[in-house]
Design a protein around this motif. Sequence first.
Motif, short mmCIF file in Angstrom:
data_model
loop_
_atom_site.label_atom_id
_atom_site.label_comp_id
_atom_site.label_asym_id
_atom_site.label_seq_id
_atom_site.Cartn_x
_atom_site.Cartn_y
_atom_site.Cartn_z
N LEU A 1 -18.25 -3.21 4.49
CA LEU A 1 -17.25 -3.21 5.53
C LEU A 1 -17.33 -2.07 6.36
O LEU A 1 -17.25 -1.15 6.05
CB LEU A 1 -15.69 -3.49 4.97
CG LEU A 1 -14.68 -3.69 5.80
CD1 LEU A 1 -14.84 -5.14 6.52
CD2 LEU A 1 -13.47 -3.48 4.96
N ILE A 2 -17.62 -2.56 7.83
CA ILE A 2 -17.74 -1.69 8.68
C ILE A 2 -16.63 -1.49 9.74
O ILE A 2 -16.79 -2.81 10.27
CB ILE A 2 -19.15 -1.61 9.47
CG1 ILE A 2 -20.18 -1.35 8.26
CG2 ILE A 2 -19.40 -0.67 10.40
CD1 ILE A 2 -21.47 -1.78 8.87
N ILE A 10 -18.43 3.10 8.01
CA ILE A 10 -18.44 2.55 6.56
C ILE A 10 -17.03 2.76 5.93
O ILE A 10 -16.73 3.86 5.96
CB ILE A 10 -19.58 2.95 5.88
CG1 ILE A 10 -21.01 2.54 6.43
CG2 ILE A 10 -19.58 1.97 4.54
CD1 ILE A 10 -22.06 3.09 5.60
N VAL A 11 -16.31 1.38 5.88
CA VAL A 11 -15.29 1.50 5.01
C VAL A 11 -15.50 1.16 3.49
O VAL A 11 -14.79 1.64 2.58
CB VAL A 11 -14.25 0.56 5.74
CG1 VAL A 11 -12.86 0.70 5.10
CG2 VAL A 11 -13.76 0.84 7.38
N GLN A 12 -16.22 0.31 3.41
CA GLN A 12 -16.71 -0.01 2.04
C GLN A 12 -18.03 -0.73 2.02
O GLN A 12 -18.64 -1.23 2.91
CB GLN A 12 -15.82 -1.30 1.55
CG GLN A 12 -16.24 -1.81 0.16
CD GLN A 12 -16.15 -0.88 -0.90
OE1 GLN A 12 -14.83 -0.13 -1.04
NE2 GLN A 12 -17.07 -0.83 -1.50
N ASN A 23 -8.95 -4.34 -0.61
CA ASN A 23 -8.23 -2.96 -0.26
C ASN A 23 -8.83 -2.33 0.89
O ASN A 23 -7.91 -1.79 1.67
CB ASN A 23 -8.46 -2.16 -1.49
CG ASN A 23 -7.73 -2.58 -2.86
OD1 ASN A 23 -6.55 -3.41 -2.63
ND2 ASN A 23 -8.00 -2.09 -4.00
N ALA A 24 -9.94 -2.54 1.30
CA ALA A 24 -10.80 -1.85 2.25
C ALA A 24 -10.34 -2.66 3.56
O ALA A 24 -9.93 -2.05 4.64
CB ALA A 24 -12.32 -1.84 2.48
N ILE A 25 -10.09 -3.87 3.47
CA ILE A 25 -9.76 -4.60 4.69
C ILE A 25 -8.22 -4.24 5.13
O ILE A 25 -7.83 -4.26 6.12
CB ILE A 25 -9.76 -6.35 4.41
CG1 ILE A 25 -11.37 -6.71 4.37
CG2 ILE A 25 -8.95 -6.91 5.75
CD1 ILE A 25 -11.50 -7.92 4.10
N SER A 26 -7.44 -4.10 4.14
CA SER A 26 -6.04 -3.74 4.26
C SER A 26 -5.67 -2.50 5.00
O SER A 26 -4.57 -2.10 5.43
CB SER A 26 -5.28 -3.89 3.00
OG SER A 26 -5.63 -2.55 2.19
N THR A 27 -6.71 -1.73 4.98
CA THR A 27 -6.72 -0.37 5.70
C THR A 27 -7.06 -0.36 7.24
O THR A 27 -6.95 0.56 8.06
CB THR A 27 -7.68 0.82 5.08
OG1 THR A 27 -8.99 0.40 5.25
CG2 THR A 27 -7.41 0.83 3.53
N LEU A 28 -7.46 -1.35 7.63
CA LEU A 28 -8.12 -1.69 8.94
C LEU A 28 -6.93 -1.79 9.81
O LEU A 28 -6.03 -2.35 9.40
CB LEU A 28 -8.96 -2.79 9.05
CG LEU A 28 -10.45 -2.81 8.22
CD1 LEU A 28 -11.03 -4.21 8.36
CD2 LEU A 28 -11.19 -1.61 8.77
N ASN A 29 -7.12 -1.26 11.23
CA ASN A 29 -6.27 -1.29 12.30
C ASN A 29 -6.99 -1.38 13.61
O ASN A 29 -8.15 -0.90 13.67
CB ASN A 29 -5.25 -0.30 12.29
CG ASN A 29 -5.92 1.00 12.35
OD1 ASN A 29 -6.92 1.24 12.44
ND2 ASN A 29 -4.73 2.01 11.96
N ALA A 30 -6.59 -1.85 14.62
CA ALA A 30 -7.04 -1.86 15.94
C ALA A 30 -6.74 -0.60 16.64
O ALA A 30 -5.85 -0.17 16.67
CB ALA A 30 -6.52 -3.19 16.62
N SER A 31 -7.90 -0.09 17.13
CA SER A 31 -7.80 1.15 17.85
C SER A 31 -9.21 1.33 18.61
O SER A 31 -10.09 0.95 18.22
CB SER A 31 -7.32 2.41 17.11
OG SER A 31 -8.39 2.53 16.26
N GLY A 32 -9.04 2.02 19.86
CA GLY A 32 -10.19 2.50 20.48
C GLY A 32 -10.95 1.41 21.32
O GLY A 32 -10.15 0.30 21.60
N GLY A 33 -12.18 1.68 21.38
CA GLY A 33 -13.04 0.60 22.16
C GLY A 33 -13.32 -0.36 21.18
O GLY A 33 -13.05 -0.74 20.12
#
Length: 93
Positions: A1-2, A10-12, A23-33
Amino acid sequence: LIKFNSSAYIVQGLTSEIDLIKNAISTLNASGGTRADLGISMGITMLDGSTSSNEKIIILICDGDVSYNTTLVQSAKNKGIKIHVHVTQCKLD
């Protein structure tokens, strides 16, 4: 998961453990470009280095504000990696 924004991270790593992925998906948030090209490039590198016999697929989830990069798409194709794109839209108040 990137995760990608102005960089790619690399998140996972590659895994068949669904709980690790969730669990890795649950940590994602929108930010930046939206440097999807960096995320795709990192995904190609990860999948190309995998010894798994599973089908190699990149699922790109983005807001649609990305540039089409024929070099990356051709690289994925040459390595037998498919790219599926899912465009989302969200409104932040």
